[in-house]
Design an enzyme around this catalytic site. Structure first.
Site, PDB file in Angstrom:
ATOM      1  N   SER A   1       0.997  -1.264  -0.121  1.00 60.43           N
ATOM      2  CA  SER A   1      -0.339  -0.064  -0.182  1.00 60.43           C
ATOM      3  C   SER A   1       0.876   1.142  -0.134  1.00 60.43           C
ATOM      4  CB  SER A   1      -0.944   0.280   1.824  1.00 60.43           C
ATOM      5  OG  SER A   1      -1.436  -1.093   1.241  1.00 60.43           O
TER       6      SER A   1
ATOM      7  N   LYS B   1      -6.931   1.570  -2.709  1.00 63.45           N
ATOM      8  CA  LYS B   1      -6.520   1.665  -0.797  1.00 63.45           C
ATOM      9  C   LYS B   1      -7.032   2.963  -0.208  1.00 63.45           C
ATOM     10  CE  LYS B   1      -4.508  -0.989   2.164  1.00 63.45           C
ATOM     11  NZ  LYS B   1      -5.304  -1.758   3.113  1.00 63.45           N
TER      12      LYS B   1
ATOM     13  N   LYS C   1       0.504   6.311   7.932  1.00 63.30           N
ATOM     14  CA  LYS C   1       1.551   6.351   6.609  1.00 63.30           C
ATOM     15  C   LYS C   1      -0.464   5.883   5.466  1.00 63.30           C
ATOM     16  CE  LYS C   1       2.222   2.079   5.150  1.00 63.30           C
ATOM     17  NZ  LYS C   1       1.174   1.306   3.655  1.00 63.30           N
TER      18      LYS C   1
HETATM   19  P1  NAD Z   1       5.678  -4.930   7.928  1.00 62.95           P
HETATM   20  O1  NAD Z   1       6.637  -4.977   7.813  1.00 62.95           O
HETATM   21  O2  NAD Z   1       5.280  -7.328   8.819  1.00 62.95           O
HETATM   22  O3  NAD Z   1       6.672  -6.108   6.549  1.00 62.95           O
HETATM   23  C1  NAD Z   1       7.407  -6.133   5.235  1.00 62.95           C
HETATM   24  C2  NAD Z   1       8.640  -6.709   5.045  1.00 62.95           C
HETATM   25  O4  NAD Z   1       9.446  -5.868   3.823  1.00 62.95           O
HETATM   26  C3  NAD Z   1       9.815  -7.110   6.758  1.00 62.95           C
HETATM   27  O5  NAD Z   1      10.073  -8.450   6.903  1.00 62.95           O
HETATM   28  C4  NAD Z   1      10.740  -6.294   6.135  1.00 62.95           C
HETATM   29  O6  NAD Z   1      11.454  -6.912   6.391  1.00 62.95           O
HETATM   30  C5  NAD Z   1      10.692  -5.935   4.468  1.00 62.95           C
HETATM   31  N1  NAD Z   1      11.242  -4.900   3.716  1.00 62.95           N
HETATM   32  C6  NAD Z   1      11.855  -3.660   3.594  1.00 62.95           C
HETATM   33  N2  NAD Z   1      11.676  -2.962   2.970  1.00 62.95           N
HETATM   34  C7  NAD Z   1      12.641  -4.073   2.540  1.00 62.95           C
HETATM   35  C8  NAD Z   1      13.356  -3.780   1.098  1.00 62.95           C
HETATM   36  N3  NAD Z   1      14.367  -3.315   0.342  1.00 62.95           N
HETATM   37  N4  NAD Z   1      13.972  -5.012   0.308  1.00 62.95           N
HETATM   38  C9  NAD Z   1      13.727  -6.033   1.296  1.00 62.95           C
HETATM   39  N5  NAD Z   1      12.387  -7.186   1.983  1.00 62.95           N
HETATM   40  C10 NAD Z   1      11.721  -5.346   2.668  1.00 62.95           C
HETATM   41  O7  NAD Z   1       4.428  -5.086   6.502  1.00 62.95           O
HETATM   42  P2  NAD Z   1       3.165  -5.971   6.130  1.00 62.95           P
HETATM   43  O8  NAD Z   1       2.048  -5.935   7.477  1.00 62.95           O
HETATM   44  O9  NAD Z   1       3.236  -7.457   6.063  1.00 62.95           O
HETATM   45  O10 NAD Z   1       2.529  -4.780   5.301  1.00 62.95           O
HETATM   46  C11 NAD Z   1       3.384  -4.831   4.148  1.00 62.95           C
HETATM   47  C12 NAD Z   1       2.347  -4.078   3.025  1.00 62.95           C
HETATM   48  O11 NAD Z   1       0.877  -4.624   2.958  1.00 62.95           O
HETATM   49  C13 NAD Z   1       2.466  -2.488   3.780  1.00 62.95           C
HETATM   50  O12 NAD Z   1       1.416  -1.727   2.694  1.00 62.95           O
HETATM   51  C14 NAD Z   1       0.744  -2.762   4.355  1.00 62.95           C
HETATM   52  O13 NAD Z   1       0.475  -1.644   4.793  1.00 62.95           O
HETATM   53  C15 NAD Z   1       0.330  -3.330   3.799  1.00 62.95           C
HETATM   54  N6  NAD Z   1      -1.472  -3.739   4.053  1.00 62.95           N
HETATM   55  C16 NAD Z   1      -0.374  -4.168   5.936  1.00 62.95           C
HETATM   56  C17 NAD Z   1      -2.207  -4.812   6.530  1.00 62.95           C
HETATM   57  C18 NAD Z   1      -1.704  -5.739   7.800  1.00 62.95           C
HETATM   58  O14 NAD Z   1      -2.815  -5.596   8.067  1.00 62.95           O
HETATM   59  N7  NAD Z   1      -0.704  -5.605   8.173  1.00 62.95           N
HETATM   60  C19 NAD Z   1      -3.200  -4.770   5.211  1.00 62.95           C
HETATM   61  C20 NAD Z   1      -3.317  -5.062   4.097  1.00 62.95           C
HETATM   62  C21 NAD Z   1      -2.454  -4.394   4.168  1.00 62.95           C
END
Ligand code: NAD
Length: 295
Positions: free
Chosen positions: A95, A171, A239
């Site tokens: 997102s 979104k 964010k």
């Molecule tokens: P998270 O922080 O749990 O996971 C992100 C992952 O990306 C981490 O494992 C981190 O180590 C990795 N990362 C960061 N920079 C990197 C890079 N340069 N190269 C490789 N890996 C890298 O986040 P999440 O909760 O999984 O969310 C991911 C996306 O999905 C976000 O944009 C969030 O807004 C969206 N989202 C989250 C939810 C939720 O409930 N958590 C629901 C819908 C959408």
């Protein structure tokens, strides 16, 4: 099909596992080692960098926190575009700001890489059971080419919303509605509490009427129980609302409700509650009213 998956966090890890279950060969990368090890045990092949993922795969998925992380993973040295062959499809499921999606897609196009933005709604439980709602933007034929065999292995629905960036605009609309709903629920249940009516009874009485909603059903019990374990974190919603406000300013759409809820979330972050579930908006109202919904 051989699919690259970059970003194995709360959402990316179960989504990648569902692609393995669907019979795809996965090549994975994350800057954190623990989820990579877990995916290796589930049958995926670890890669040394984003570039290495792209060198091996015709389709690459990114699931990263925000715009700067996606730019780093795709555009920086050692990123996806360093390794991708022309014709590669990049599906960014993070997102992020719609303007950032468009900027990344332009850089991809210069290398012959086709990008769609395909963020999700539904949270970790739906990522685990493969029933996410997916909203996509980009070339329609590219979207149709990955919809059934890839997107619908992670989601229950995948809706084409328009040109690249349209998925993330959709979104943002979702996140504005969710944030304002949670704040309204917290405000209303605090009113009931201060006026001497049990918030649990108020929820029970109104949930089947016009005020009832998926948000109310998910978040009111958390507020009533005083349970703010995430779920979706205050920091992540800040964010998203930041991206919504920036986009609103760019396109001339004033977002007064969003701005008000943003300040409530910022208050929670300043109070050390950035890692709480966003239902912690109840704690903002507890602070300003002196009454806890769940107390
Ligand atoms: P998270 O922080 O749990 O996971 C992100 C992952 O990306 C981490 O494992 C981190 O180590 C990795 N990362 C960061 N920079 C990197 C890079 N340069 N190269 C490789 N890996 C890298 O986040 P999440 O909760 O999984 O969310 C991911 C996306 O999905 C976000 O944009 C969030 O807004 C969206 N989202 C989250 C939810 C939720 O409930 N958590 C629901 C819908 C959408």
């Amino acid at each position: 099909m051989k699919i690259g998956f970059i970003g194995l966090g709360i959402m990316g890890k179960p989504m990648a596992k569902n692609l393995i279950k669907a019979g795809h060969e996965l090549v994975v990368y994350d800057i954190s080692q623990a989820p990579v090890d877990e995916l290796r045990e589930a049958g995926a092949k670890p890669a040394a960098s984003c570039k290495a993922v792209a060198e091996e795969c015709g389709v690459v998925i990114t699931m990263l926190p925000n715009s700067p992380h996606v730019k780093e993973a795709v555009l920086a040295k050692g990123g996806v575009l360093d390794g991708a062959k022309p014709g590669t499809v990049l599906i960014d499921m993070s997102s992020i700001a719609p303007g950032a999606s468009q900027e990344i897609a332009r850089a991809c196009a210069q290398k012959g890489v086709k990008m769609i933005d395909a963020p999700v709604s539904g949270g970790e439980p739906k990522a685990i059971d493969g029933s996410l709602s997916i909203m996509a933007g980009g070339d329609r034929d590219v979207f149709l080419g990955v919809r059934d065999c890839i997107l619908l292995k992670m989601g229950a629905s995948a809706v084409y919303c328009g040109d690249v960036g349209a998925g993330n605009t959709t979104k943002l609309a979702n996140q504005v509605i969710v944030a304002c709903n949670i704040a309204a629920a917290a405000e209303a249940l605090t009113l009931a509490k201060k006026a001497g009516v049990d918030p649990a009874l108020v929820f029970d009485a109104i949930k089947g009427g016009l005020a009832g909603s998926t948000v109310l059903n998910a978040k009111a019990p958390m507020m009533i129980g005083g349970n703010f374990k995430p779920g979706f974190k205050v920091d992540l919603h800040i964010k998203d609302l930041g991206n919504a406000l920036e986009t609103g300013h760019d396109v001339g759409a004033p977002l007064p409700l969003t701005a008000a809820v943003m300040e409530m979330l910022q208050t929670l972050r300043a109070d050390g509650r950035g890692q709480d579930d966003h239902s912690s908006l109840a704690n903002y109202y507890a602070k300003v009213s002196g009454a806890k919904i769940g107390g």
